[in-house]
Design an enzyme around this catalytic site. Structure first.
Site, PDB file in Angstrom:
ATOM      1  N   HIS A   9       1.108  -1.247   0.197  1.00  0.00           N
ATOM      2  CA  HIS A   9      -0.165   0.164   0.013  1.00  0.00           C
ATOM      3  C   HIS A   9       0.877   1.310  -0.086  1.00  0.00           C
ATOM      4  CE1 HIS A   9      -3.857   2.219   2.018  1.00  0.00           C
ATOM      5  NE2 HIS A   9      -3.241   2.763   1.220  1.00  0.00           N
ATOM      6  N   HIS A  11       1.267   4.883  -2.524  1.00  0.00           N
ATOM      7  CA  HIS A  11       0.617   5.331  -3.815  1.00  0.00           C
ATOM      8  C   HIS A  11       2.078   6.294  -4.375  1.00  0.00           C
ATOM      9  CE1 HIS A  11      -3.347   5.471  -2.624  1.00  0.00           C
ATOM     10  NE2 HIS A  11      -3.107   5.139  -1.472  1.00  0.00           N
ATOM     11  N   HIS A 189      -9.572   0.612  -1.127  1.00  0.00           N
ATOM     12  CA  HIS A 189      -9.475   1.576   0.070  1.00  0.00           C
ATOM     13  C   HIS A 189     -10.739   1.472   0.798  1.00  0.00           C
ATOM     14  CE1 HIS A 189      -5.685   3.128  -1.445  1.00  0.00           C
ATOM     15  NE2 HIS A 189      -5.617   3.949  -0.330  1.00  0.00           N
ATOM     16  N   GLU A 192     -11.075   3.557   6.204  1.00  0.00           N
ATOM     17  CA  GLU A 192      -9.986   4.492   6.553  1.00  0.00           C
ATOM     18  C   GLU A 192     -10.845   5.740   7.258  1.00  0.00           C
ATOM     19  OE1 GLU A 192      -7.956   6.754   3.437  1.00  0.00           O
ATOM     20  OE2 GLU A 192      -6.430   7.302   4.934  1.00  0.00           O
ATOM     21  N   ASP A 270       1.715   4.181   2.729  1.00  0.00           N
ATOM     22  CA  ASP A 270       0.632   4.888   2.149  1.00  0.00           C
ATOM     23  C   ASP A 270       1.263   6.176   1.407  1.00  0.00           C
ATOM     24  OD1 ASP A 270      -1.784   5.527   1.257  1.00  0.00           O
ATOM     25  OD2 ASP A 270      -2.538   6.101   3.360  1.00  0.00           O
ATOM     26  N   ASP A 271       1.565   7.239   1.885  1.00  0.00           N
ATOM     27  CA  ASP A 271       2.126   8.483   1.193  1.00  0.00           C
ATOM     28  C   ASP A 271       3.527   8.703   1.843  1.00  0.00           C
ATOM     29  OD1 ASP A 271      -0.138   9.070  -0.965  1.00  0.00           O
ATOM     30  OD2 ASP A 271      -1.113   8.801   0.923  1.00  0.00           O
TER      31      ASP A 271
END
Ligand code: HPA
Ligand code: ZN
Length: 328
Positions: A9, A11, A189, A192, A270-271
């Protein structure tokens, strides 16, 4: 060396570090609304998913050429390799680029070049997962999938990201059915910021094999029982959850409860450029905040390979690396 792991996961646009963003802005003559790296970093203070997404989409404007996408992915893969990542399944958001006139083949070609190089440079395996933006209508997702069709040899699956609340999984039923018919793996997703019901809808309406985030499942005991029984992987992102105010702080993170419930949880970044750390940083942060032991860490690393889309042969090779790992 950190424990061998898979990252499932991340991005790729969320790995855009400020230094690279400013370099690409200059190279492409794009003006950013920040005068310096320090000023940009000050904007990394979020109170919700949307407040992050606004900056995330704004910063992407610097990504224009095939070389830009290659440089972005090469930088992520080099960092990931140093953090023990042996296999990465990487999300990208083609609609965020096509909207700005950047065609999908430019994005895929650039990313693929970096992925290929990472196999040679770092001995890593990689896959690409095309994400649909859930704030856009379903017909836009379907059109994106059509544009991606000539490149399906380089895409292993589809995902669903962007603003969750108000955009339930069932909005994308047809797009996911089409993806499945094309032989693509499906993830989404869910849970969340959105409710546990979105997790159930992602499983039942989209037939996804994996849930990204999924932390809100704990609001629903019957759903937890099902996720345990079916061993549906949940790709949890602890530092992201803190930065986006999904949890108050790491000490309150439900990861330990999720493990104790027998859920197939994995740790991911994630980011990472925006949330304060890459995947091993997430591992060490939860280890320290929740007092995880070495065998918990090994379980999380094993889970990451179990939850991946690797072949059985690749998976057992990586699991043997995890089992042979000695904590120093
Ligand atoms: N959630 C939803 N969409 C996203 C995220 C996220 O954490 N990161 C990038 N797009
Ligand atoms: Zn995400």
């Amino acid at each position: 060396m950190p424990i061998p792991k898979a990252e499932l996961h991340v991005h790729i646009e969320g790995t855009l570090e400020p230094e690279l963003a400013f370099r690409l802005a200059e190279r492409n003559d794009v003006s950013l609304p920040f005068r310096s790296i320090i000023e940009l970093r000050k904007a990394y203070s979020f109170d919700s998913l949307q407040s992050f997404l606004d900056l995330y989409y704004q910063m992407m404007q610097v990504l224009r050429t095939e070389q830009d996408f290659e440089d972005l992915a090469a930088a992520y893969l080099a960092r990931a390799a140093r953090q023990g990542v042996r296999h990465a399944e990487i999300f990208f958001d083609p609609q965020a680029h096509s909207e700005r006139g950047i065609p999908i083949d430019r994005v895929i070609n650039g990313l693929s070049r970096a992925l290929q190089a990472a196999a040679e440079r770092h001995g890593m395996t990689t896959q690409l997962i095309l994400c649909f933006l859930r704030h856009l209508p379903q017909h836009a997702a379907v059109a994106t999938l059509r544009e991606a069709e000539p490149h399906l040899d380089r895409i292993s699956g589809v995902g669903l990201d962007s603003s969750e609340l108000g955009h339930p999984p069932e909005k994308f039923r047809d797009a996911f059915a089409m993806a499945r018919d094309l032989g693509l793996r499906c993830v989404a997703h869910a849970g969340e910021e959105g409710p546990a019901d979105y997790i159930r809808a992602a499983l039942d309406e989209l037939n996804v094999e994996r849930i990204d985030h999924g932390v809100r499942c704990l609001d629903d005991g019957a759903l937890v029982a099902r996720l345990r029984r079916e061993q549906i992987p949940l790709t949890v992102c602890p530092l992201s959850n803190v930065r986006l105010r999904v949890v108050d702080d790491l000490a309150q993170h439900p990861l330990r409860t999720m493990l104790a419930e027998g859920l197939l949880v994995t740790i991911n970044s994630d980011d990472p450029a925006y949330f304060g750390g890459y995947v091993e940083d997430n591992f060490t942060a939860v280890r320290d905040a929740l007092g995880l032991g070495e065998e918990d860490i090994r379980t999380l690393a094993r889970n990451s390979f179990h939850a991946s889309f690797l072949t059985a042969e690749q998976r057992s090779r990586y699991l043997a690396e995890v089992d042979a790992y000695r904590f120093s």
